[in-house]
Scaffold this active site. Structure first.
Site, PDB file in Angstrom:
ATOM      1  N   GLU A 275       0.805  -1.210   0.000  1.00 40.50           N
ATOM      2  CA  GLU A 275       0.000   0.000   0.000  1.00 40.50           C
ATOM      3  C   GLU A 275       0.843   1.267   0.000  1.00 40.50           C
ATOM      4  O   GLU A 275       0.471   2.271  -0.619  1.00 40.50           O
ATOM      5  CB  GLU A 275      -0.955   0.005   1.196  1.00 40.50           C
ATOM      6  CG  GLU A 275      -0.264  -0.050   2.545  1.00 40.50           C
ATOM      7  CD  GLU A 275      -1.250  -0.002   3.706  1.00 40.50           C
ATOM      8  OE1 GLU A 275      -2.443   0.216   3.447  1.00 40.50           O
ATOM      9  OE2 GLU A 275      -0.821  -0.166   4.860  1.00 40.50           O
TER      10      GLU A 275
ATOM     11  N   ASP B  86       0.409 -10.060   3.653  1.00 39.50           N
ATOM     12  CA  ASP B  86      -0.829  -9.948   4.429  1.00 39.50           C
ATOM     13  C   ASP B  86      -2.083 -10.153   3.583  1.00 39.50           C
ATOM     14  O   ASP B  86      -3.176 -10.342   4.132  1.00 39.50           O
ATOM     15  CB  ASP B  86      -0.917  -8.577   5.097  1.00 39.50           C
ATOM     16  CG  ASP B  86       0.099  -8.397   6.208  1.00 39.50           C
ATOM     17  OD1 ASP B  86       0.675  -9.425   6.642  1.00 39.50           O
ATOM     18  OD2 ASP B  86       0.328  -7.258   6.627  1.00 39.50           O
TER      19      ASP B  86
ATOM     20  N   ARG C 165       0.585 -27.513  27.624  1.00 36.23           N
ATOM     21  CA  ARG C 165       0.699 -26.065  27.621  1.00 36.23           C
ATOM     22  C   ARG C 165      -0.312 -25.406  26.689  1.00 36.23           C
ATOM     23  O   ARG C 165      -0.829 -26.047  25.768  1.00 36.23           O
ATOM     24  CB  ARG C 165       2.101 -25.643  27.159  1.00 36.23           C
ATOM     25  CG  ARG C 165       3.199 -25.874  28.170  1.00 36.23           C
ATOM     26  CD  ARG C 165       4.549 -25.564  27.544  1.00 36.23           C
ATOM     27  NE  ARG C 165       5.620 -25.664  28.531  1.00 36.23           N
ATOM     28  CZ  ARG C 165       6.912 -25.775  28.221  1.00 36.23           C
ATOM     29  NH1 ARG C 165       7.281 -25.836  26.965  1.00 36.23           N
ATOM     30  NH2 ARG C 165       7.816 -25.842  29.176  1.00 36.23           N
TER      31      ARG C 165
ATOM     32  N   MET D 150       2.065 -12.267  11.436  1.00 34.52           N
ATOM     33  CA  MET D 150       1.918 -10.952  10.824  1.00 34.52           C
ATOM     34  C   MET D 150       0.477 -10.704  10.401  1.00 34.52           C
ATOM     35  O   MET D 150      -0.292 -11.638  10.189  1.00 34.52           O
ATOM     36  CB  MET D 150       2.876 -10.797   9.656  1.00 34.52           C
ATOM     37  CG  MET D 150       4.318 -10.621  10.096  1.00 34.52           C
ATOM     38  SD  MET D 150       5.453 -10.309   8.724  1.00 34.52           S
ATOM     39  CE  MET D 150       6.925  -9.866   9.655  1.00 34.52           C
TER      40      MET D 150
ATOM     41  N   HIS E  94       9.685 -12.140  11.253  1.00 36.64           N
ATOM     42  CA  HIS E  94      10.137 -12.049   9.869  1.00 36.64           C
ATOM     43  C   HIS E  94      10.432 -13.394   9.229  1.00 36.64           C
ATOM     44  O   HIS E  94      10.684 -13.455   8.012  1.00 36.64           O
ATOM     45  CB  HIS E  94      11.365 -11.136   9.794  1.00 36.64           C
ATOM     46  CG  HIS E  94      11.031  -9.699  10.016  1.00 36.64           C
ATOM     47  ND1 HIS E  94      10.902  -9.155  11.272  1.00 36.64           N
ATOM     48  CD2 HIS E  94      10.756  -8.704   9.145  1.00 36.64           C
ATOM     49  CE1 HIS E  94      10.579  -7.876  11.169  1.00 36.64           C
ATOM     50  NE2 HIS E  94      10.479  -7.570   9.894  1.00 36.64           N
TER      51      HIS E  94
END
Length: 349
Positions: A118, A142, A177, A184, A288
């Site tokens: 964008e 994304d 657990r 992301m 990343h």
């Protein structure tokens, strides 16, 4: 074709000198786009030049020739051979258009192909409005850009996260657990949703729907009551709690485009889930690693189709567009209709 795009009725009458750049975050498939632009351009005798480090390279006039030889073997490589940055040519009131025009004139560049998300395409839109010939290629892991059904890099990111969830399942079950996986997704939860479903997550938290920590906790408690003593919670980095339900600390630091640097919601969830349930909880922030490595086959093919289509649009003089995927077809979408207005507004005025 809309009135906002510029079109020459005939293909280029002479070989063109076309500049490429990759901006914003790196992404699996960028090299496939570069390779496709170069291969398609060379077929018609055009010359390709790559600007280094995104818009920073354009502003500094730093570039390198792109040839068949220099792009050989890059199809499966992650990252970008050109380098990238989050440079904003219009930051701090600078006249980015004049700076870009100066470089294009000095290096005899006829048109630009910016590859990015964008912010990068927001700059491209501003340049187009100012008469600079550009054709954009949408990029974001994304998958949150308007105008295209899918962006390359998304499927690779989903696969990376799914693989991580599969591995975390085994250690979560072994130790009884709760495992929180932060992925992301600043504004959109596509990665969290797709990977969460594929990996069998027990809770998925996304930016589009503010979450209630009490509902999350109640769900985990019910699982324990049924005898399931481990759980996987996937959360997008941009997920936020419902107002007044949970205090989340923010760093306040922003990038060149004014976006806050995210990360940390997973740590908050780790402490809150353990505090409220008593269950041992651990967080894994993939960060990343989701951007790196070899692109999956789908992203290689989509990126290749995007690159070839972008070069064809430039050769035909169809500027002010970006290439996009609609169903199974590659189409050209005017940059001004690609839901970039909110980003582009910071460059106007």
């Amino acid at each position: 074709m809309d009135a906002g795009a510029q079109e020459h009725p005939q293909p280029a009458e002479r070989p063109l000198r076309v500049g490429l750049l990759t901006g914003g975050g790196d992404c699996p498939g960028l090299n496939a786009v570069i390779r496709a632009v170069v291969r398609r351009g060379l077929l018609d005798g055009h010359e390709l030049v790559g600007f280094l480090s995104g818009w920073a390279g354009v502003l500094a006039g730093e570039s390198r020739p792109l040839t068949r030889e220099s792009t050989a073997g890059i199809l499966p490589r992650g990252g970008t051979i050109l380098g990238t940055s989050r440079t904003n040519p219009y930051a701090d009131g600078r006249d980015g258009t004049a700076a870009v025009r100066r470089t294009l004139a000095e290096q005899h560049i006829d048109a630009l192909i910016p590859i990015g998300g964008e912010d990068t395409l927001g700059v491209a839109l501003r340049l187009h409005r100012d008469g600079v010939p550009v054709v954009g290629v949408p990029k974001t892991i994304d998958n949150d850009l308007g105008g295209t059904d899918v962006t390359f890099g998304f499927q690779t990111a989903v696969q990376i996260v799914t693989d991580a969830i599969d591995r975390l399942h085994t250690t979560a079950e072994s130790h009884n657990r709760v495992m929180v996986v932060e992925v992301m997704g600043r504004h959109a939860g596509w990665i969290a949703t797709h990977a969460g479903i594929a990996g069998g997550a027990d809770a998925i938290l996304v930016p589009e729907r503010p979450f209630d920590i009490e509902q999350v906790v109640a769900h985990l408690l019910r699982r324990h009551e049924r005898g399931v003593l481990f759980s996987i919670v996937v959360v997008a980095e941009g997920a936020v709690p419902r107002e007044g339900t949970l205090e989340v600390s923010g760093g306040g630091e922003t990038d060149a485009f004014g976006h806050p640097r995210l990360g940390g919601i997973g740590v908050t969830l780790e402490s809150q889930i353990e505090l409220r349930t008593g269950f041992e909880t651990r967080v894994t922030i993939l960060g990343h690693v989701q951007r790196g490595g070899t692109p999956v086959a789908y992203d290689r093919v989509l990126a290749t189709r995007f690159g070839a289509a972008a070069m064809e649009a430039v050769a035909a003089g169809r500027f002010g567009n970006m290439v996009a995927l609609r169903a199974t077809d590659i189409v050209e979408m005017p940059l001004g209709e690609a839901q970039l207005y909110e980003t582009a507004e910071i460059f106007f005025g």
